[in-house]
Design a protein around this motif. Structure first.
Motif, short mmCIF file in Angstrom:
data_model
loop_
_atom_site.label_atom_id
_atom_site.label_comp_id
_atom_site.label_asym_id
_atom_site.label_seq_id
_atom_site.Cartn_x
_atom_site.Cartn_y
_atom_site.Cartn_z
N SER A 131 -34.43 -46.34 32.56
CA SER A 131 -35.02 -45.00 32.50
C SER A 131 -36.03 -44.79 33.62
O SER A 131 -36.08 -43.73 34.23
CB SER A 131 -35.69 -44.77 31.13
OG SER A 131 -36.89 -45.53 30.98
N LEU A 139 -33.72 -43.43 26.96
CA LEU A 139 -33.26 -42.62 28.09
C LEU A 139 -33.51 -41.13 27.84
O LEU A 139 -33.85 -40.38 28.77
CB LEU A 139 -31.78 -42.86 28.38
CG LEU A 139 -31.41 -43.96 29.38
CD1 LEU A 139 -31.76 -43.54 30.79
CD2 LEU A 139 -32.01 -45.31 29.03
N GLU A 169 -31.03 -47.34 20.54
CA GLU A 169 -32.29 -47.52 21.27
C GLU A 169 -32.13 -47.06 22.71
O GLU A 169 -32.99 -46.37 23.26
CB GLU A 169 -32.73 -48.99 21.23
CG GLU A 169 -34.03 -49.23 22.00
CD GLU A 169 -34.41 -50.69 22.10
OE1 GLU A 169 -35.31 -51.01 22.91
OE2 GLU A 169 -33.82 -51.52 21.38
N TRP A 170 -31.03 -47.47 23.34
CA TRP A 170 -30.75 -47.05 24.72
C TRP A 170 -30.82 -45.53 24.85
O TRP A 170 -31.48 -44.99 25.71
CB TRP A 170 -29.37 -47.57 25.13
CG TRP A 170 -28.89 -47.05 26.45
CD1 TRP A 170 -28.19 -45.90 26.68
CD2 TRP A 170 -29.09 -47.65 27.74
NE1 TRP A 170 -27.92 -45.75 28.02
CE2 TRP A 170 -28.47 -46.81 28.68
CE3 TRP A 170 -29.72 -48.82 28.17
CZ2 TRP A 170 -28.47 -47.09 30.05
CZ3 TRP A 170 -29.71 -49.10 29.53
CH2 TRP A 170 -29.10 -48.26 30.46
N GLU A 171 -30.10 -44.84 23.95
CA GLU A 171 -30.02 -43.39 24.04
C GLU A 171 -31.37 -42.73 23.78
O GLU A 171 -31.72 -41.74 24.44
CB GLU A 171 -28.97 -42.86 23.06
CG GLU A 171 -27.55 -43.26 23.47
CD GLU A 171 -26.50 -42.77 22.50
OE1 GLU A 171 -26.85 -42.45 21.34
OE2 GLU A 171 -25.32 -42.72 22.90
N ALA A 180 -33.32 -50.71 28.59
CA ALA A 180 -33.40 -49.25 28.47
C ALA A 180 -34.59 -48.70 29.25
O ALA A 180 -34.46 -47.73 30.00
CB ALA A 180 -33.50 -48.85 27.00
N TYR A 181 -35.74 -49.29 29.07
CA TYR A 181 -36.94 -48.81 29.76
C TYR A 181 -36.79 -48.97 31.27
O TYR A 181 -37.13 -48.07 32.04
CB TYR A 181 -38.16 -49.58 29.26
CG TYR A 181 -39.49 -49.04 29.74
CD1 TYR A 181 -40.10 -47.99 29.08
CD2 TYR A 181 -40.14 -49.58 30.85
CE1 TYR A 181 -41.33 -47.49 29.50
CE2 TYR A 181 -41.36 -49.09 31.28
CZ TYR A 181 -41.95 -48.04 30.60
OH TYR A 181 -43.16 -47.55 31.02
N ASP A 239 -39.45 -49.61 25.18
CA ASP A 239 -38.31 -50.15 24.47
C ASP A 239 -38.72 -51.44 23.77
O ASP A 239 -39.90 -51.80 23.76
CB ASP A 239 -37.11 -50.36 25.40
CG ASP A 239 -37.35 -51.41 26.48
OD1 ASP A 239 -38.40 -52.09 26.45
OD2 ASP A 239 -36.49 -51.53 27.37
#
Length: 249
Positions: free
Chosen positions: A156, A109, A104-106, A152-153, A92
């Protein structure tokens, strides 16, 4: 004696970095390799380097149809899958929770967590029919701490840790083992084209500096090879830091 003779290993993200090192390690141990990468050219190069023991499949693991085609190609070529290395993933921008874009989140993930699930979901029926197999997931140091990457990373890879334990628990009686490695800083190109959020990068830099020792991809591959081998036959659901002691501090 080679420990993976007559076995087939499917490795995602095998076009470069840790995934390529895994493909090489399993091939050297006697396995036949399904080299998967979103970049088909890189997948073909790795397979070419390995020779007749490998095939290349270009696939986006975040796409369910592409994952189905990947699994079908592996079974069509070799008739079985004995080892799955869920290694493919993206970085990320290190953005903090208040700053990260939903897009970016989506995306992160989707690749890192949902992609790992999709490949696992597609391969499990084959492992069940065969009466067993081994899955090794590439999580991250960020999977056990909050300050080793962006929101995000981090989320995930925590998810990958949870998925690893869930699969291990669910299928232990079926002869299927699922473990995860947690790489520390490793010489790969995962962040080669990344643009980092300045606020997040500055906030995370003190923690990241603690992991100043840089590993070689081959050191990650060696851990994966062990966890997939018969030598680790009673290791299931393990979350194994491969970080030179970073997580011990």
């Amino acid at each position: 004696m080679s420990t993976f003779d007559n076995r087939v290993a499917l490795v995602t993200g095998a076009g470069s970095g840790i995934g390529k090192a895994m493909a090489v390690a399993f091939a050297e141990a006697g396995a036949r390799i399904v080299v998967c990468d979103v970049d088909q050219g890189r997948a073909k190069q790795t397979a070419s380097d390995l020779g007749e023991v490998a095939i290349a499949v270009g696939a986006d693991i975040g796409d369910e149809a592409a994952v189905a085609a990947l699994t079908e190609a592996a079974i069509s070529a070799y008739g079985r899958i004995d080892v799955l290395c869920n290694n493919a993933g993206i970085m990320d921008t290190m953005a903090l929770p208040a700053d990260i874009r939903v897009e970016e989140w989506e995306r992160v993930l989707r690749i890192n967590l949902t992609g790992t699930f999709l490949v696992t979901h597609a391969v499990l029926p084959h492992l069940l029919r065969q009466g067993g197999g081994a899955i090794v997931n590439t999580a991250s140091e960020a999977g056990i701490r909050g300050g080793a990457a962006g929101a995000a990373y981090t989320a995930s890879k925590h998810g990958v840790v949870g998925l690893t334990r869930s699969v291990a628990w669910a299928y232990a009686k079926d002869g299927i083992r699922c473990n995860a490695i947690l790489p520390g800083p490793t010489m790969t190109n995962i962040a080669a084209n990344a643009t980092f959020d300045p606020t997040g990068a500055a906030r995370l830099s003190p923690v990241l500096a603690l992991g100043e020792r840089i590993a070689k991809p081959e050191q990650m591959a060696a851990a994966a090879l062990f966890l997939a081998s018969d030598a680790a036959s009673f290791i299931n659901g393990a979350i194994v830091p491969v970080d030179g002691g970073w997580s011990a501090g």
